[in-house]
Scaffold this motif. Structure first.
Motif, PDB file in Angstrom:
ATOM      1  N   VAL A   1       2.105   0.383  -9.982  1.00 27.64           N
ATOM      2  CA  VAL A   1       2.702   1.513  -9.276  1.00 27.64           C
ATOM      3  C   VAL A   1       2.854   2.709 -10.211  1.00 27.64           C
ATOM      4  CG1 VAL A   1       3.924   0.104  -7.578  1.00 27.64           C
ATOM      5  CG2 VAL A   1       5.032   0.641  -9.729  1.00 27.64           C
ATOM      6  N   TYR A   2       2.770   3.888  -9.618  1.00 22.92           N
ATOM      7  CA  TYR A   2       3.013   5.147 -10.320  1.00 22.92           C
ATOM      8  C   TYR A   2       4.367   5.662  -9.846  1.00 22.92           C
ATOM      9  CZ  TYR A   2      -1.969   4.864 -11.368  1.00 22.92           C
ATOM     10  OH  TYR A   2      -3.212   4.439 -11.810  1.00 22.92           O
TER      11      TYR A   2
ATOM     12  N   GLY B   1      -6.306   9.560  -5.388  1.00 22.68           N
ATOM     13  CA  GLY B   1      -7.100   8.701  -4.523  1.00 22.68           C
ATOM     14  C   GLY B   1      -7.073   7.237  -4.914  1.00 22.68           C
ATOM     15  N   VAL B   2      -6.609   6.920  -6.133  1.00 20.46           N
ATOM     16  CA  VAL B   2      -6.542   5.517  -6.549  1.00 20.46           C
ATOM     17  C   VAL B   2      -5.362   4.809  -5.900  1.00 20.46           C
ATOM     18  CG1 VAL B   2      -7.601   6.071  -8.769  1.00 20.46           C
ATOM     19  CG2 VAL B   2      -5.112   5.911  -8.605  1.00 20.46           C
TER      20      VAL B   2
ATOM     21  N   SER C   1       1.381   4.814   2.629  1.00 15.20           N
ATOM     22  CA  SER C   1       2.553   3.957   2.460  1.00 15.20           C
ATOM     23  C   SER C   1       3.123   4.178   1.066  1.00 15.20           C
ATOM     24  CB  SER C   1       2.192   2.477   2.638  1.00 15.20           C
ATOM     25  OG  SER C   1       1.772   2.216   3.962  1.00 15.20           O
ATOM     26  N   PHE C   2       4.432   4.390   1.010  1.00 12.68           N
ATOM     27  CA  PHE C   2       5.087   4.691  -0.253  1.00 12.68           C
ATOM     28  C   PHE C   2       6.404   3.930  -0.324  1.00 12.68           C
ATOM     29  CE2 PHE C   2       2.646   8.241   1.353  1.00 12.68           C
ATOM     30  CZ  PHE C   2       1.803   8.535   0.289  1.00 12.68           C
TER      31      PHE C   2
ATOM     32  N   GLU D   1      -0.943   1.446  -6.336  1.00 14.81           N
ATOM     33  CA  GLU D   1      -2.367   1.482  -6.652  1.00 14.81           C
ATOM     34  C   GLU D   1      -3.132   0.598  -5.679  1.00 14.81           C
ATOM     35  OE1 GLU D   1      -3.950   1.904 -10.891  1.00 14.81           O
ATOM     36  OE2 GLU D   1      -4.301  -0.224 -10.470  1.00 14.81           O
ATOM     37  N   ARG D   2      -4.279   1.085  -5.231  1.00 15.12           N
ATOM     38  CA  ARG D   2      -5.105   0.294  -4.311  1.00 15.12           C
ATOM     39  C   ARG D   2      -5.618  -0.961  -5.017  1.00 15.12           C
ATOM     40  NH1 ARG D   2      -6.686   3.344   0.182  1.00 15.12           N
ATOM     41  NH2 ARG D   2      -6.435   5.607  -0.059  1.00 15.12           N
TER      42      ARG D   2
END
Length: 218
Positions: A159-160, A188-189, A194-195, A216-217
């Motif tokens: 996660v960022y 885009g990564v 959803s957050f 992150e995807r």
């Protein structure tokens, strides 16, 4: 307010919640007191462990391992109402309304999963409030008595994260999401609709410590 009696604590929560048009019922007195007081030495808040992958000036990149979470999805008129009612239901689960009959202990942060439209301009009314099971309950999570609370296994994820302080409502969350998107070199990564809003102080607190998480995807 840690040594306040249950009735005064309940009154405090009721006064704060009234501003969000949230009703805090009498049966919340004991759970509120348990989470606020020393609770026989069990008041230590267990922070969810993670690995820091990158510490930028304005945000962090972390890795969280797979784990069990107790989740409830609410659909109220506002985000504030959803998190307040959802958190109260989770509080009851933590405070002995579970198959073990024990106080499970508090972990931080309590997180809410929010969904937006493609333009990240509107938040869905469906909000999931989630509580990470303490380490001693991860192997065999106590089952909730509340049928709307579900025990889920969340996969390991990166996660960022960006911290912010203050209240949380639809406008603030949308602003935080868009501010975070601008900071990321490659937004885009991450999942785009959803957050997670992570809270380190209870919803009745006016000066909350929060984080916005981009996932992150896989």
């Amino acid at each position: 307010m840690e040594d306040e009696d249950p009735e005064r604590l309940l009154q405090y929560w009721q006064d704060v919640a009234r501003g969000h048009e949230v009703d805090v019922s009498q049966d919340m007195a004991e759970p509120i007191q348990q989470l606020t007081s020393n609770n026989q030495g069990q008041s230590r808040r267990q922070h969810i462990s993670y690995t820091l992958l990158c510490g930028e000036l304005l945000y962090e990149k972390r890795h969280y391992e797979k784990g069990h979470w107790a989740c409830i999805t609410m659909h109220k008129d506002t985000y504030e109402q959803s998190i307040c009612y959802g958190f109260m239901r989770i509080m009851k689960y933590i405070c002995q309304h579970n198959s073990s009959g024990d106080y499970l202990g508090m972990t931080l942060p309590i997180v809410t999963v929010v969904h937006t439209d493609e333009n990240r301009s509107v938040i869905s009314h469906d909000v999931t409030v989630a509580y990470y099971l303490p380490a001693e309950h991860q192997a065999q999570p106590p089952q909730p008595y509340d049928d709307d609370i579900v025990i889920e296994i969340w996969p390991a994820t990166t996660v960022y994260i960006r911290a912010f302080i203050g209240p949380t409502n639809e406008v603030i969350i949308i602003n935080q999401i868009n501010a975070m998107a601008e900071l990321l070199d490659s937004p885009g990564v991450c999942v785009s609709d959803s957050f997670i809003v992570a809270g380190y102080t209870n919803p009745a607190h006016s000066n909350r410590q929060n984080e916005i998480w981009f996932l992150e995807r896989h």
